[in-house]
Design an enzyme around this catalytic site. Structure first.
Site, short mmCIF file in Angstrom:
data_model
loop_
_atom_site.label_atom_id
_atom_site.label_comp_id
_atom_site.label_asym_id
_atom_site.label_seq_id
_atom_site.Cartn_x
_atom_site.Cartn_y
_atom_site.Cartn_z
N ASP A 39 -17.84 2.95 -30.02
CA ASP A 39 -18.49 1.79 -28.78
C ASP A 39 -17.75 2.18 -27.80
OD1 ASP A 39 -15.64 2.15 -28.82
OD2 ASP A 39 -14.97 -0.58 -28.80
N GLY A 128 0.77 -4.15 -34.54
CA GLY A 128 0.25 -2.72 -35.06
C GLY A 128 -0.28 -2.32 -36.07
N LEU A 131 -5.86 -4.35 -36.19
CA LEU A 131 -6.19 -6.06 -36.29
C LEU A 131 -6.18 -6.55 -34.76
CD1 LEU A 131 -5.30 -7.61 -39.89
CD2 LEU A 131 -7.23 -5.42 -39.40
N ASP A 178 -13.07 -4.67 -29.62
CA ASP A 178 -12.15 -5.81 -29.96
C ASP A 178 -12.58 -7.20 -29.36
OD1 ASP A 178 -10.99 -3.12 -31.75
OD2 ASP A 178 -10.01 -2.92 -30.30
C1 GLA Z 1 -9.51 0.98 -31.46
C2 GLA Z 1 -10.40 -0.24 -29.62
C3 GLA Z 1 -11.83 -0.35 -29.91
C4 GLA Z 1 -12.24 0.91 -30.76
C5 GLA Z 1 -11.36 0.85 -32.66
C6 GLA Z 1 -12.19 2.60 -33.10
O1 GLA Z 1 -9.36 -0.81 -32.38
O2 GLA Z 1 -9.63 -0.91 -29.22
O3 GLA Z 1 -11.70 0.15 -28.93
O4 GLA Z 1 -12.73 1.80 -29.92
O5 GLA Z 1 -10.20 1.80 -31.75
O6 GLA Z 1 -13.54 1.54 -33.83
#
Ligand code: GLA
Length: 391
Positions: A39, A128, A131, A178
């Site tokens: 991302d 932690g 999720l 996320d």
């Molecule tokens: C965390 C970050 C996301 C993404 C993931 C890995 O969850 O907050 O932005 O980079 O790691 O895919």
């Protein structure tokens, strides 16, 4: 949900005197099915919102005080912040740095918080775990502030505000996945998002009687103390080398063949592997969504497995705990695919498991994990839910 609403309203009343004019809210957690560490590289992701998440109760105040209480950190009691003073992150504010970062972000974007508020939270996402409990708190706070102060922002903007606060207030250079998955979640659908353009599409998750099972390694991690920012930097360095050869904006602009041709320009072997993961993972994600749409769940699962191997060997973000969970999962019948999910370095795995094999999965993977790691993993059979709402 209604049972939880009663619990949080009652607790609000106990902590803050009365619950008159207080409203209850919910924002989900998320799990990413495929498209990891893409991302912030202008690639694609394929996450979905969960029915577990963060519950909140809030009410506006007439003075400039903000009072925060979390049922997940009861030992910290009520934490108060005076909006007359400069808003800045601090260690002693603990979890409050997340909602406060949103207050700060709204103000940075010109939306004044003219009065304080009382906010109580209660999350049922394991902390932690990877999720996205923090992104859930961020989007929930944004959703609540929009409701309390009447700001005109869309859910997509709430996601961007959440990411902005995480980057600039809490110091983690995370991408948009996320917060986007949480703010834009849709029941029984995953979100196919192009992080370069923010164009997205909802894909129905037809799993043919299989379920999404999350295994939590119980190895705690925070993105702040992980090597997350370091990975991001390595990708940026690799991109800068590639840009001397080709006109691209991000690693997501390259396909595998072009990368293989150009990769010698990246002199550092480690950075080469980081870029290879980002580029191949992006292409895998596009293929995986195609496979799912075509009803080829088997191919989708195989791409999940490939994703894990790439995160393990090229990106090096899995570690013994996640590898043990995934290796054990791959041996259980009825497992369509299994991989680490989220940032890595601990946290969770996501597996698609046939309904009739779920008990066996939990037993086998759980036993192997405890034997090899020395403590237990937790398992959650999850459902895909909607984005934030008023309860
Ligand atoms: C965390 C970050 C996301 C993404 C993931 C890995 O969850 O907050 O932005 O980079 O790691 O895919």
């Amino acid at each position: 949900m209604s049972e939880m609403k009663e619990i949080v309203l009652n607790k609000f009343e106990e902590i803050f005197g009365d619950a008159k004019e207080a409203k209850a809210y919910f924002a989900p957690g998320r799990v990413n099915l495929i498209g990891e560490h893409t991302d912030y590289n202008g690639g694609h992701v394929f996450p979905c919102a969960l029915t577990i998440g963060t519950y909140g109760v809030a009410r506006k105040r007439t003075d400039k005080m903000c009072r925060f209480y979390s049922m997940n950190f009861e030992e910290l009691g009520v934490i108060a912040v005076d909006l007359n003073e400069e808003i800045k992150p601090s260690e002693k504010l603990n979890w409050v740095n997340y909602p406060l970062g949103i207050v700060w972000a709204f103000e940075q974007k010109g939306m004044k918080i003219d009065a304080g508020f009382d906010l109580l939270l209660n999350g049922n996402i394991p902390n932690g775990s990877g999720l996205s409990s923090s992104a859930s708190v961020e989007v929930l706070t944004g959703f609540i502030l929009r409701d309390l102060y009447g700001f005109e922002v869309t859910n997509q903007e709430l996601a961007l505000i959440g990411q902005f606060s995480e980057n600039k207030f809490n110091g983690v250079n995370c991408g948009i996945m996320d917060q986007f998955a949480i703010a834009m979640g849709k029941k029984d659908h995953a979100i196919f998002l192009d992080t370069a353009t923010l164009q997205y599409e909802y894909a129905p998750l037809k799993l043919d009687g299989a379920k999404i099972v999350i295994a939590c390694s119980n190895k705690k991690r925070g993105l702040g103390d992980s090597k997350y920012n370091e990975r991001r930097q390595e990708c940026e360095d690799a991109l800068a080398s590639l840009q001397t050869m080709v006109d691209i904006k991000s690693l997501g602009d390259l396909d595998e063949a072009t990368y293989e041709k150009l990769s010698p320009v990246i002199k550092d072997g480690t950075k080469c592997r980081r870029a290879r993961h980002a580029i191949y993972e992006n292409q895998r994600t596009i293929q995986a969504v195609g496979a799912l749409k075509a009803g080829n769940l088997k191919a989708f699962g195989q791409l999940m497995n490939e994703s894990h191997k790439s995160l393990r060997d090229d990106y090096e973000v899995t570690g013994k705990e996640l590898d043990t969970l995934v290796d054990a999962a791959w041996k259980v019948p009825g497992v369509i695919g299994s991989r680490m999910t989220g940032a890595g370095f601990g946290g969770c795995t996501v597996s698609i498991v046939k309904q009739e094999n779920i008990d066996e999965f939990i037993k086998e993977v759980g036993d192997t994990y405890e034997k090899e790691i020395g403590y237990k993993a937790d398992f959650y059979v999850v459902e895909i839910g909607d984005g934030p709402c008023v309860l």
